[in-house]
Design an enzyme around this catalytic site. Structure first.
Site, PDB file in Angstrom:
ATOM      1  N   GLY A   8       0.817  -1.208   0.000  1.00 16.71           N
ATOM      2  CA  GLY A   8       0.000   0.000   0.000  1.00 16.71           C
ATOM      3  C   GLY A   8       0.847   1.252   0.000  1.00 16.71           C
ATOM      4  N   GLY A  11      -0.413   4.889  -0.877  1.00 18.31           N
ATOM      5  CA  GLY A  11      -1.435   5.532  -0.068  1.00 18.31           C
ATOM      6  C   GLY A  11      -0.897   6.632   0.816  1.00 18.31           C
ATOM      7  NE  ARG A  35      -7.089  -1.583  -7.104  1.00 20.42           N
ATOM      8  CZ  ARG A  35      -6.762  -2.518  -6.223  1.00 20.42           C
ATOM      9  NH1 ARG A  35      -6.561  -3.763  -6.615  1.00 20.42           N
ATOM     10  NH2 ARG A  35      -6.634  -2.220  -4.938  1.00 20.42           N
ATOM     11  CG  ASN A  51      -4.336  -8.713  -5.038  1.00 15.89           C
ATOM     12  OD1 ASN A  51      -4.753  -8.490  -3.900  1.00 15.89           O
ATOM     13  ND2 ASN A  51      -5.143  -9.107  -6.018  1.00 15.89           N
ATOM     14  CE1 TYR A 140      -9.934   1.516   8.009  1.00 13.55           C
ATOM     15  CE2 TYR A 140     -10.842   2.805   9.820  1.00 13.55           C
ATOM     16  CZ  TYR A 140      -9.766   2.410   9.063  1.00 13.55           C
ATOM     17  OH  TYR A 140      -8.510   2.892   9.342  1.00 13.55           O
ATOM     18  CE  LYS A 144      -7.521  -0.786   9.597  1.00 15.59           C
ATOM     19  NZ  LYS A 144      -6.212  -1.274   9.062  1.00 15.59           N
TER      20      LYS A 144
END
Length: 317
Positions: A8, A11, A35, A51, A140, A144
């Site tokens: 990631g 981000g 992506r 991925n 979300y 978590k």
């Protein structure tokens, strides 16, 4: 830590964590999903396409770069997760358990950040304790909580070195808002310079815990560098820094930009999420177990944000 994989990396956190780790001398692989192209500033070192849900391909990258530590920053944030709940579940639960299985096999250390999203309406809102009720009302937050429990399960049962912090809202000028409930605290700085007016999606008086990105990066790195023998709350530590409502951040901006105006256009979904989250955090466990101390207050952050955004807008004009 020696050889690190950051999943990631494109981000909000990853785009700044990778350069910080490299500056500290760690061999750091910046991994994007394919992506979204990796930012150019991350391509001055090793990169990979990963991925999180493809365990075989992920394992190949780990073996190729001889990785010993993984920072797993892949996530679908709170507001976006409410529109794509199954995608949030798959990434936040299946992705995490798949990585933990690899960590078990490959003897990896793993950092998967948690969030204040684990808390819910039943949680004490003032100085939210380290050990308290976690009954979130968002997908979300549910993912978590699951990630925290899975990480502690793999640590206790298999000896996996899994650690995490519960991040508050994170504020940065490097990447645009990404669909989080606390992202108004990023957008407000951009609008202050671009238009001089900000229409806030949260109502007046909505307090939320926040943190400036340099402190967030330090929290992740310092926890992973910490002596495991001192730690009790591996997954997951409250980390505090700032707590403010929209009026307070607007007042901080107005010290620099007296003409700035704050207006309101409340988003019911975002407000309902914000109302279920803490006002501030008790982070005494992090302070005691690995010497956590934030460095930025609100006005210091405001000065850095306004200066950096002004520079970026000037350079792009």
């Amino acid at each position: 830590m020696k050889n690190i994989l950051v999943i990631g990396a494109a981000g909000q956190i990853g785009s700044e964590l990778v350069p910080e780790l490299r500056a500290r001398g760690y061999m750091t692989v910046a991994a994007g999903s394919g992506r979204t192209p990796l930012p150019e500033h991350l391509t001055d070192g090793p990169t990979a396409t990963v991925n999180l849900l493809d365990s075989d391909a992920l394992d190949a990258v780990i073996k190729h770069f001889n990785i010993d530590t993984v920072f797993n920053l892949a996530a679908i944030l709170s507001a976006v997760g409410e529109t794509r709940p199954m995608a949030a579940w798959n990434l936040g639960v299946y992705g995490v358990i798949g990585l933990l299985e690899l960590a078990r096999d490959r003897k990896l250390s793993v950092f998967t950040p948690s969030s204040i999203g684990v808390f819910g309406p039943e949680t004490p809102h003032n100085l939210t304790p380290q050990d308290t009720v976690c009954r979130p009302r968002t997908m979300y937050g549910i993912t978590k909580v699951a990630g925290e429990l899975l990480s502690d399960y793999y640590r206790a049962k298999y000896g996996v070195d899994a650690r995490s912090v519960r991040y508050p809202g994170l504020i940065s000028y490097v990447t645009p808002p990404g669909g989080g409930t606390t992202d108004y605290a990023i957008d407000i700085y951009w609008k202050a310079i671009e238009t001089g007016v900000y229409r806030c999606p949260l109502k007046a008086g909505t307090y939320l815990p926040m943190m400036f990105m340099p402190d967030a990066l330090r929290a992740a790195i310092e926890l992973m560098e910490a002596d495991a023998s001192r730690l009790k709350h591996f997954n997951s530590f409250n980390v505090g820094a700032l707590s403010f409502d929209p009026e307070e951040v607007a007042a901080s901006i107005q010290k620099r930009l007296p003409g700035f105006k704050l207006e309101y256009d409340v988003n019911p979904l975002l407000q309902s999420i914000a109302d279920s989250w803490p006002d501030d955090l008790d982070d005494s466990a992090a302070r005691e177990e690995w010497d956590w101390v934030p460095q930025y207050n609100l006005d210091q952050m405001t000065n850095v944000m306004l200066n950096a955004i002004t520079k970026r807008l000037t350079e792009s004009a």
